[in-house]
Write an enzyme that holds these catalytic residues in place. Structure first.
Site, PDB file in Angstrom:
ATOM      1  N   SER A 152       0.827  -1.200   0.000  1.00 53.04           N
ATOM      2  CA  SER A 152       0.000   0.000   0.000  1.00 53.04           C
ATOM      3  C   SER A 152       0.864   1.254   0.000  1.00 53.04           C
ATOM      4  O   SER A 152       1.971   1.254   0.508  1.00 53.04           O
ATOM      5  CB  SER A 152      -0.906   0.016   1.236  1.00 53.04           C
ATOM      6  N   CYS A 153       0.346   2.311  -0.575  1.00 50.86           N
ATOM      7  CA  CYS A 153       0.888   3.664  -0.507  1.00 50.86           C
ATOM      8  C   CYS A 153      -0.294   4.614  -0.664  1.00 50.86           C
ATOM      9  O   CYS A 153      -1.354   4.221  -1.161  1.00 50.86           O
ATOM     10  CB  CYS A 153       1.885   3.946  -1.635  1.00 50.86           C
ATOM     11  N   ASP A 154      -0.116   5.847  -0.268  1.00 57.33           N
ATOM     12  CA  ASP A 154      -1.150   6.861  -0.462  1.00 57.33           C
ATOM     13  C   ASP A 154      -0.475   8.194  -0.757  1.00 57.33           C
ATOM     14  O   ASP A 154       0.427   8.614  -0.024  1.00 57.33           O
ATOM     15  CB  ASP A 154      -2.031   6.999   0.789  1.00 57.33           C
TER      16      ASP A 154
ATOM     17  N   GLU B 274       2.480   5.184  -7.069  1.00 60.56           N
ATOM     18  CA  GLU B 274       1.689   4.121  -6.463  1.00 60.56           C
ATOM     19  C   GLU B 274       1.804   2.860  -7.303  1.00 60.56           C
ATOM     20  O   GLU B 274       1.791   2.930  -8.543  1.00 60.56           O
ATOM     21  CB  GLU B 274       0.199   4.514  -6.414  1.00 60.56           C
TER      22      GLU B 274
ATOM     23  N   ARG C 113      -8.702   2.469   1.581  1.00 62.73           N
ATOM     24  CA  ARG C 113      -7.799   3.594   1.821  1.00 62.73           C
ATOM     25  C   ARG C 113      -8.060   4.725   0.843  1.00 62.73           C
ATOM     26  O   ARG C 113      -8.049   5.898   1.214  1.00 62.73           O
ATOM     27  CB  ARG C 113      -6.336   3.137   1.705  1.00 62.73           C
TER      28      ARG C 113
END
Length: 440
Positions: free
Chosen positions: A5-7, A92, A235
Site C-alpha cells: 500500500s501507498c497513499d 503508487e 484507503r
C-alpha cells in the site's frame, strides 16, 4: 497474505488555508526495506554518457536538476521527491488485467526520479515519464525477498498545477487535478481525462475487455480486481473523504492528521494495536513478514517566491517526527544512510527500532510518545515560520534532537527497572517478536 500500500495526495491552492499547493505521500514498503532521505546535485553530462538505473542503463540527459528523494536503500529511484524547480512527484503500485512486462525495464521509482531530474514543470515531468515509458517500458522486481511486479500511477505537481498519471504497460492516461485528489494502489481515472498514449480505448476493445456500446471507464476496464487491489479501495475512499471534508481549510496539520490516520472514528477500537490483526489504513502497520508498512512519509507546501520546506519522517508517521529539510540542504550522513539490517548510523533504523519496541504495547506507549512528538514538531514548525527554511546547521541540530528522543523512548520501553532494581526486557507480543527476528 501480502498487502502492499501507498497513499499520495494533493490540495491545490483553491482548497488550502494558505492558498498554496500542498503535496504529501505515505510510502509503504516490505519489512527491511529501509528508506533514507537523500539529495543529489545538478549535473552536466557528456553526449554519450549513460545512467545506470535499478536494472537497465539509458542515455543520460545533457543536464539533470538537483533532486531530493525518499529512496528505498537498494533502488536507484525514489518513492517520492522534489527537484530544484519545486516539482514534486509520488508514485503508487497498481495492478492491471494486462500482465506486467517480464523483461527488466525502468521501475516506477526510476521513472519518478528521472522525471524530477529532467522536468522543469509538472507538465514537463509528466511527459518525461511517458516518453521514457514508451521507449523502455516499466518492468523488474520491485521488492527484496519476494516477487513483486506492478504498473504505476503517479501524482505530479508544481506550485500551480497537479496531474495524475495512470499507466498500464506502455499505455497511459493523464488528468489535471481540479482541487483535491488522493491516489492509492488502484486506478483512479474513470471516464474523463485530458491526455493519453493514443490507443487506450482501441486496445481494450480489441482485447474484448469492454463493449464499444457502453461508456468507457479506464479504471474499470484496465483494473485487475485481485486481493491487492481490494485492499486499496478502503484507503482510497478514506483518503479522498478526509481531503474533501477539510477542503478550503487544509494546512500542514490537517495533512499530518490524514497521514497518521487509522480510520479513527469509523472502525478503529480505542485501544487498537498492530498486534490485533490486519488493519489496512493510510498509516500502515505491518502485522506479518509479507505485509508492507509505511516506511517514510513527507509533505510540502509550495509557496511562490519562498524556499519550500520538505517535511520528512522515517517509518510509520504516527510514531515518528516530521522534521524540515530543503532540496538545497546538505544532509548529515545519518539521514541518508541505511542498509538492509539495523545499524546505529542510520536515522531510519533508529526510528524503526523504537517503533518495533512501541508496538509491543501500542496503546500503552503511543500516548507517551505523542507528547514528545507534538513538542518537537511544534518547535520545528514555529522555527520555520519565524526563520524560514532550515540551514544545514539547524538540520543537524534537529537530527540530533529527534534521534535522542527516539533513543530515550526505546530505552524506556526495553530496559526498565524491575522490582529488584535490575534491568529487564519488556515482553513483546508475538507479532513484534517475529518482526524482530526478520530485521535484527
Amino acid at each position: 497474505m501480502e498487502v502492499f500500500s501507498c497513499d499520495t495526495m494533493v490540495a491545490l491552492g483553491n482548497s488550502t488555508k494558505s492558498g498554496n499547493l500542498i503535496f504529501a505521500k505515505n510510502s509503504d514498503r516490505p519489512l527491511t526495506e529501509a528508506q533514507p532521505l537523500v539529495v543529489y546535485p545538478a549535473g552536466d553530462h557528456k553526449p554519450d554518457e549513460m545512467v545506470q538505473c535499478t536494472y537497465i542503463k539509458i542515455p543520460q540527459a545533457a543536464h539533470t536538476y538537483r533532486v531530493l528523494g525518499s529512496k528505498p536503500f537498494w533502488i536507484w529511484g525514489f518513492e517520492h521527491g522534489m527537484n530544484e524547480h519545486h516539482v514534486v512527484i509520488g508514485n503508487e503500485a497498481v495492478w492491471a488485467r494486462e500482465p506486467e512486462e517480464k523483461e527488466d525495464g525502468l521501475l516506477g521509482m526510476d521513472l519518478l526520479r528521472l522525471g524530477l531530474e529532467r522536468g522543469r514543470t509538472a507538465y514537463e515531468a509528466l511527459h518525461v515519464i511517458t516518453g521514457l515509458l514508451k521507449q523502455y517500458g516499466q518492468g523488474g522486481n520491485a521488492a527484496l525477498g519476494m516477487e513483486h511486479r506492478y504498473n504505476n500511477a503517479f501524482l505530479i505537481a508544481d506550485d500551480h498545477e497537479a496531474w495524475i498519471l495512470d499507466t498500464c504497460g506502455r499505455r497511459w492516461v493523464a488528468r489535471r487535478v481540479k482541487d483535491v485528489a488522493g491516489i492509492s494502489n488502484c486506478y483512479s481515472t474513470e471516464e474523463q481525462w485530458d491526455e493519453d498514449s493514443g490507443d487506450v480505448k482501441e486496445y481494450a476493445y480489441e482485447n474484448g475487455w469492454v463493449s464499444r456500446d457502453v461508456p468507457f471507464n479506464f479504471a474499470k476496464v484496465y483494473s485487475a480486481m485481485g486481493l491487492k487491489h481490494r485492499a486499496a479501495h478502503p484507503r482510497y475512499a478514506r483518503l479522498n473523504k478526509l481531503l474533501n471534508q477539510h477542503k478550503g481549510s487544509i494546512d500542514l496539520n490537517v495533512i499530518r492528521m490524514i497521514q497518521r490516520d487509522h480510520f479513527e472514528g469509523e472502525i478503529i477500537e480505542p485501544r487498537w494495536s498492530p498486534a490485533d490483526g490486519l488493519h489496512v489504513s493510510i498509516c500502515m502497520h505491518a502485522i506479518n513478514e509479507k505485509a508492507s508498512r509505511t516506511a517514510a512519509a513527507a509533505h510540502i507546501e509550495l509557496a511562490k517566491g519562498e524556499t519550500p520546506v520538505w517535511w520528512n519522517c522515517f517509518s510509520v508517521p504516527c510514531m515518528s517526527i516530521f522534521a524540515p529539510y530543503t532540496v538545497e540542504s546538505e544532509f548529515p550522513e545519518i539521514i541518508s544512510h541505511a542498509e538492509q539490517c539495523y545499524t546505529e548510523n542510520s536515522a531510519w533504523w533508529q526510528f524503526e527500532r523504537m517503533q518495533y519496541a512501541m508496538e509491543q504495547d501500542y496503546p500503552k506507549y503511543i500516548g507517551q510518545w505523542r507528547t514528545v512528538q507534538r513538542q518537537l514538531e511544534e518547535k520545528y514548525l514555529e522555527d520555520v515560520r519565524e526563520h524560514g527554511a532550515p540551514a544545514n546547521e539547524k538540520i543537524k541540530a534537529n537530527t540530533e534532537e529527534m534521534l535522542k528522543a527516539a533513543d530515550n523512548m526505546y530505552r524506556m520501553i526495553t530496559c526498565h527497572p524491575s522490582a529488584s532494581g535490575e534491568p529487564q526486557k519488556a515482553e513483546a507480543n508475538e507479532v513484534a517478536k517475529q518482526r524482530a527476528k526478520i530485521v535484527f
